[in-house]
Design a protein around this motif. Structure first.
Motif, PDB file in Angstrom:
ATOM      1  N   ASN A  69      -0.363   4.790   1.567  1.00  0.00           N
ATOM      2  CA  ASN A  69      -1.073   5.603   2.388  1.00  0.00           C
ATOM      3  C   ASN A  69       0.034   4.923   3.183  1.00  0.00           C
ATOM      4  O   ASN A  69      -0.024   5.994   4.518  1.00  0.00           O
ATOM      5  CB  ASN A  69      -2.079   3.686   2.831  1.00  0.00           C
ATOM      6  CG  ASN A  69      -3.396   3.851   2.069  1.00  0.00           C
ATOM      7  OD1 ASN A  69      -4.140   4.989   1.912  1.00  0.00           O
ATOM      8  ND2 ASN A  69      -4.310   3.015   2.062  1.00  0.00           N
ATOM      9  N   ILE A  92      -4.163   9.524  10.609  1.00  0.00           N
ATOM     10  CA  ILE A  92      -4.257   8.623  10.017  1.00  0.00           C
ATOM     11  C   ILE A  92      -5.528   8.145   9.615  1.00  0.00           C
ATOM     12  O   ILE A  92      -5.629   7.565   8.690  1.00  0.00           O
ATOM     13  CB  ILE A  92      -3.413   7.743  10.199  1.00  0.00           C
ATOM     14  CG1 ILE A  92      -1.727   8.821   9.945  1.00  0.00           C
ATOM     15  CG2 ILE A  92      -3.116   6.715   9.188  1.00  0.00           C
ATOM     16  CD1 ILE A  92      -0.368   7.263   9.858  1.00  0.00           C
ATOM     17  N   GLY A 106       1.323   7.967   5.802  1.00  0.00           N
ATOM     18  CA  GLY A 106       1.265   7.234   6.973  1.00  0.00           C
ATOM     19  C   GLY A 106       2.561   7.983   7.882  1.00  0.00           C
ATOM     20  O   GLY A 106       2.344   8.501   9.134  1.00  0.00           O
ATOM     21  N   GLY A 118      -5.734   8.374   5.887  1.00  0.00           N
ATOM     22  CA  GLY A 118      -5.097   7.129   5.568  1.00  0.00           C
ATOM     23  C   GLY A 118      -6.003   5.822   5.866  1.00  0.00           C
ATOM     24  O   GLY A 118      -7.152   5.871   6.624  1.00  0.00           O
ATOM     25  N   ASP A 119      -5.184   4.370   5.759  1.00  0.00           N
ATOM     26  CA  ASP A 119      -5.829   3.870   6.095  1.00  0.00           C
ATOM     27  C   ASP A 119      -4.624   3.857   7.017  1.00  0.00           C
ATOM     28  O   ASP A 119      -4.042   3.448   8.019  1.00  0.00           O
ATOM     29  CB  ASP A 119      -4.872   2.043   5.044  1.00  0.00           C
ATOM     30  CG  ASP A 119      -5.486   0.953   5.281  1.00  0.00           C
ATOM     31  OD1 ASP A 119      -6.491   0.995   6.519  1.00  0.00           O
ATOM     32  OD2 ASP A 119      -5.006   0.324   4.864  1.00  0.00           O
ATOM     33  N   SER A 136       0.888  -1.211   0.124  1.00  0.00           N
ATOM     34  CA  SER A 136       0.361   0.140  -0.087  1.00  0.00           C
ATOM     35  C   SER A 136       0.883   1.012   0.191  1.00  0.00           C
ATOM     36  O   SER A 136       1.127   1.948   1.374  1.00  0.00           O
ATOM     37  CB  SER A 136      -1.333  -0.189   1.195  1.00  0.00           C
ATOM     38  OG  SER A 136      -1.859   0.926   1.361  1.00  0.00           O
TER      39      SER A 136
END
Length: 188
Positions: free
Chosen positions: A65, A113, A69, A117-118, A62
């Motif tokens: 992400n 985060i 992060g 994002g993830d 990923s």
């Protein structure tokens, strides 16, 4: 002073048999903190290799992400360090409870985060390498070479990336001050 990269320690020194690992004394926090700081300085390149491996795997799975992060964590860390230099209450918190300070950075990063994002990328790509480093640094007993290298870093004979990070977290200041006092007394 020029920043030097610490040498990669032999893997059989980094992860030898169970005889070089022991549970830290949880009642003596300063001794435990000293062990962690010493191991972080001594094995910093090994920790970097382990973290790079984990980050590479997660980044491959990923990439966007992971980039988001990592950027968030770096910005939050820099923000907390800047605030702690400008606010006495945060400076005292950072000095007395460095683990709490790092946990606050990680929790703040987690919440940011989670909006951007993830969260699983954060858990596996950022938190897992930090957790692995902390656990190893807590359990690994120090040796003579470890102590000698850390004294050289503390005196200022060497400056390494981990030393810079620990300085930002104010985890080497006491050692340096004690050593500087000792050197000035010897000179007199």
């Amino acid at each position: 002073m020029e920043v030097q990269v610490a040498p990669l320690r032999a893997w059989d020194d980094f992860f030898p048999g169970s005889d070089r690992f022991a549970r830290p004394d949880f009642k003596d926090i300063s001794k435990w903190n000293n062990r962690v700081v010493s191991n972080l300085l001594y094995y910093q390149t090994n920790y970097l290799m382990v973290a790079a491996t984990v980050v590479s795997i997660v980044g491959f799975l990923s990439p966007l992400n992971m980039l988001i992060g990592g950027t968030v964590v770096v910005l939050v860390f820099m923000g907390f360090v800047w605030m702690s230099h400008n606010k006495d209450i945060l400076r005292k918190l950072k000095k007395q409870y460095p683990t709490t300070f790092v946990v606050a950075i990680m929790l703040s990063s987690y919440f940011l985060i989670s909006y951007l994002g993830d969260v699983m990328v954060f858990m596996f790509g950022i938190t897992l390498p930090l957790l692995l480093m902390f656990v190893h640094a807590s359990l690994r007993l120090r040796n003579i070479k470890n102590k000698l290298e850390n004294k050289m870093e503390g005196i200022g004979l060497k400056k390494t990336p981990m030393g810079i990070i620990l300085d930002a977290l104010e985890q080497q200041e006491e050692s340096i001050n004690k050593l500087a006092d000792y050197i000035s007394k010897v000179k007199e």
